[in-house]
Design a protein around this motif. Structure first.
Motif, PDB file in Angstrom:
ATOM      1  N   GLY A  49       0.817  -1.208   0.000  1.00 53.87           N
ATOM      2  CA  GLY A  49       0.000   0.000   0.000  1.00 53.87           C
ATOM      3  C   GLY A  49       0.850   1.256   0.000  1.00 53.87           C
ATOM      4  N   GLY A  50       0.296   2.321  -0.600  1.00 50.28           N
ATOM      5  CA  GLY A  50       0.995   3.597  -0.629  1.00 50.28           C
ATOM      6  C   GLY A  50       1.990   3.743  -1.759  1.00 50.28           C
ATOM      7  N   ASN A  51       2.182   2.680  -2.523  1.00 50.11           N
ATOM      8  CA  ASN A  51       3.143   2.741  -3.628  1.00 50.11           C
ATOM      9  C   ASN A  51       2.495   3.277  -4.894  1.00 50.11           C
ATOM     10  OD1 ASN A  51       5.329   1.497  -2.123  1.00 50.11           O
ATOM     11  ND2 ASN A  51       4.087  -0.364  -2.231  1.00 50.11           N
ATOM     12  N   GLU A  52       3.313   3.536  -5.896  1.00 50.73           N
ATOM     13  CA  GLU A  52       2.764   4.048  -7.132  1.00 50.73           C
ATOM     14  C   GLU A  52       1.796   3.043  -7.729  1.00 50.73           C
ATOM     15  OE1 GLU A  52       7.000   3.441  -8.988  1.00 50.73           O
ATOM     16  OE2 GLU A  52       5.580   3.914 -10.577  1.00 50.73           O
ATOM     17  N   GLN A  53       0.731   3.582  -8.315  1.00 50.34           N
ATOM     18  CA  GLN A  53      -0.250   2.731  -8.967  1.00 50.34           C
ATOM     19  C   GLN A  53      -0.129   2.910 -10.477  1.00 50.34           C
ATOM     20  OE1 GLN A  53      -4.223   3.042  -7.382  1.00 50.34           O
ATOM     21  NE2 GLN A  53      -3.533   2.748  -5.274  1.00 50.34           N
TER      22      GLN A  53
END
Lengths: 111, 113
Positions: free
Chosen positions: B98-102
């Motif tokens: 979570g919180g990483n680039e999508q």
């Protein structure tokens, strides 16, 4: 209530100038803040991620700042080009939650 | 390299008809998968996310549902479409916790008439 605010009015600038876009947030404590570019009819494309303990991050002509006291991020594009014209979205992530996006700001660079 | 596909690109459906949008990811394994909807001039609204096969979390109660029958396949469905379901539907994947680039797909423009 929680809010992410980006300029709703389009930003019009002249080619070669620096574009500065703002992202303000209320009632969030983001660990990460991200910026995306979205062209009409396309999916967003990731540009930069900045963490809460970072003040500034750069990538080529892009610079992002993150001020957790002001609850604000600024996104700069230096030496702007017409090809930079797009909608720019900021997104916040808090630990244990999902990424939340702002509505975006339209940037128009005129030659 | 990783790629994400969505289809169809555009869809016009009558009110009350069913819906099935498909998203597939290549070049990665065990991604987090997301369905978003974007109304004109609005931000992305998270509809569903999945951290694994058969695991679906709904963010917004509505007449839509999602399924993940395979690791890299994510499907958005409805039994009966409403006018308010019109919008731009985006699938995205992310690696990690979570919180990483999508990474987003090209999107599906759905118009319900």
């Amino acid at each position: 209530s929680q809010k992410i605010e980006q300029n709703s009015e389009a930003l019009n600038i002249q080619e070669g100038k620096t574009a500065t876009l703002t992202c303000n947030y209320t009632n969030y404590s983001p660990a990460y803040l991200q910026w995306y570019r979205q062209d009409p009819g396309r999916g967003p494309v990731f540009l930069l991620l900045i963490r809460e303990n970072e003040k500034e991050k750069r990538k080529e002509r892009l610079k992002v700042t993150f001020d957790t006291t002001l609850k604000q991020s600024l996104f700069h594009i230096t030496a702007s080009q017409p090809a930079d014209s797009a909608t720019y979205l900021c997104a916040l992530w808090e630990y244990g939650n999902k990424l939340v996006f702002g509505a975006g700001t339209i940037l128009r660079v005129k030659s | 390299s990783q790629t994400i596909h969505q289809w169809p690109a555009t869809l016009v459906q009558p009110v009350g008809s069913p819906l099935s949008l498909e998203c597939t990811v290549e070049g990665t394994s065990n991604p987090n998968l997301y369905w978003y909807r974007q109304a004109a001039g609005r931000g992305l609204q998270l509809l569903f996310y999945s951290v694994g096969i058969g695991q679906i979390s709904s963010e917004v109660p509505q007449n839509l549902s999602a399924s993940r029958p395979q690791d890299r396949q994510f499907i958005l469905s409805s039994k009966k479409l409403l006018l308010s379901d019109s919008g731009f539907y985006l699938c995205a994947w992310e690696q990690g916790s979570g919180g990483n680039e999508q990474f987003f797909g090209p999107g599906t423009r759905l118009t319900v008439l």
